[in-house]
Design a protein around this motif. Structure first.
Motif, short mmCIF file in Angstrom:
data_model
loop_
_atom_site.label_atom_id
_atom_site.label_comp_id
_atom_site.label_asym_id
_atom_site.label_seq_id
_atom_site.Cartn_x
_atom_site.Cartn_y
_atom_site.Cartn_z
N SER A 176 -35.84 2.47 -10.26
CA SER A 176 -34.48 2.18 -9.82
C SER A 176 -33.90 1.06 -10.65
N GLY A 177 -32.60 0.84 -10.45
CA GLY A 177 -31.93 -0.30 -11.07
C GLY A 177 -31.66 -0.13 -12.55
N SER A 178 -31.49 -1.24 -13.23
CA SER A 178 -31.05 -1.22 -14.62
C SER A 178 -32.18 -1.05 -15.62
N ILE A 179 -33.44 -1.24 -15.22
CA ILE A 179 -34.55 -1.02 -16.14
C ILE A 179 -35.38 0.21 -15.76
N GLY A 180 -35.02 0.84 -14.65
CA GLY A 180 -35.78 1.98 -14.18
C GLY A 180 -35.80 3.13 -15.16
N TYR A 181 -34.69 3.35 -15.91
CA TYR A 181 -34.63 4.45 -16.86
C TYR A 181 -35.72 4.31 -17.91
#
Length: 377
Positions: free
Chosen positions: A48-53
């Protein structure tokens, strides 16, 4: 995570087969990574969030189920889930959004065998297309990324996914075998003024693809088969686009055994369409449309065009169109539209069977070319 004692660490490493019997004269051997040991054993992983990708792309082969929860994917980056392990499940939750950058994309890609990609109820894949839309699509202006690339999938499922505001093409399905696409929603209705080339589904070099319960609001083909065999579409809805299309069929390609049925076509440029590239040599065979309701057509209700990309109204005959069946095609086109236009090359269209094709509104064409003698235009 830091563990509270050396004892716990030793036990975990032993259970992983890392710690063995002591040797007589141990040397300074570096300790194995406990983090790697845990990742290898992971079954369900949530990102999740901005580093999850980034974590999802790096850890994708370590998880049997990948949950993508409210991801924020930065500009110019593909959320890459290609070459997944056999049997992997991918689940979208919440809203996944991509940042703006001029590039070709795709925003998301997936491949593998026996893969399921599913959207939980209420989940959205938001392409933020309003940041790119300029009325030019792929013909100029901003460079716009394609959205969802499903390549090299076998025995797989795409289910319950909602795409909103695709910058350009939504689903590119290439080189797949035995794929089920069910209950998918593509909502590019906000692009009515400036959206262009927002195709719903583009099919290439694929076999045995089954669509059911698909809904599309867009500004280009609802679905088109450029090349492929054994494609089946049922119980769909298309609004604002360019129809259920065969092609454009290019040189050297084959389109065979494609069925569209039980679908409502609303406010389409044309609803039933076969388009073959001018000068191409290819084959289109065993095409069936049935139970199609046409509610408005700005240009045509039914269109067969064998001059695509060439000189308009000068069809070429290198692409054969055989066994083209229409059954129970009903509805109306707009006042300025043409009900049916057929422009075949000389001798290239044969063995057509149409029954209960009844369209009202607009006008009838007086310029059809080389149509089979049994077909009314």
């Amino acid at each position: 995570m830091l563990l509270p004692s050396v004892t716990i660490l030793t036990a975990l490493l032993a259970s992983a087969g890392v710690v063995g019997n002591p040797v007589a004269a141990p040397g300074p051997t570096p300790a194995p990574s406990l983090k790697d040991t845990i990742i290898r054993r992971a079954a369900n992983c949530t990102f999740s969030g901005s580093i999850g990708y980034s974590l999802a792309s790096k850890s994708k082969t370590s998880c049997s189920t990948i949950v993508l929860s409210s991801l924020t994917v930065p500009s110019g980056v593909t959320l890459n889930l290609e070459k997944l392990n056999t049997g992997t499940n991918v689940i979208f939750q919440g809203t996944t959004a991509w940042g703006y950058e001029q590039w070709e994309g795709p925003l998301f890609s997936v491949s593998g065998n026996q893969i399921t990609v599913r959207g939980d109820p209420g989940s959205i894949l938001d392409g933020q297309g309003t940041l790119w839309w300029d009325g030019l699509g792929g013909a100029g202006g901003k460079i716009k990324p394609k959205f969802f690339r499903a390549n090299d999938l076998t025995d797989s499922i795409l289910e319950g996914i909602t795409i909103r505001n695709a910058p350009k093409n939504s689903f590119s399905i290439n080189g797949v075998t035995r794929l089920t696409v069910k209950n998918i929603t593509i909502d590019d209705s906000a692009g009515t003024s400036n959206g262009k080339n927002t195709d719903g589904f583009n099919i290439n070099n694929s076999d045995q693809v089954y669509f059911t319960g698909v809904k599309v609001w867009n500004q280009d083909d609802c679905m088109n088969v450029n090349s492929g065999t054994n494609i089946y579409w049922t119980n769909g809805f298309c609004s604002g686009g360019h129809g259920l299309s065969i092609g454009s069929v290019a040189n050297g390609t084959v389109v065979r055994n494609v069925t569209f049925e039980n679908t409502i076509m609303e406010k389409q440029q044309q609803s039933v369409r076969i388009k073959t590239v001018s000068g191409a040599v290819a084959s289109v065979a065993d095409i069936s449309y049935s139970g199609i309701t046409i509610n408005g057509g700005t240009d045509y209700g039914i269109l067969v065009d064998q001059s695509y990309g060439g000189t308009k109204h000068e069809p070429t005959n290198g692409v054969t169109i055989t066994n083209f069946q229409l059954r129970n095609i009903t509805g109306y086109v707009d006042s300025g539209a043409t009900q049916i236009l057929i422009e075949c090359g000389s001798g290239s269209c044969s063995n057509w069977s149409w029954s209960n094709v009844k369209l009202t509104g607009g006008k009838q064409s007086t310029t059809c070319l080389n149509k089979p003698s049994s077909i009314s235009c």
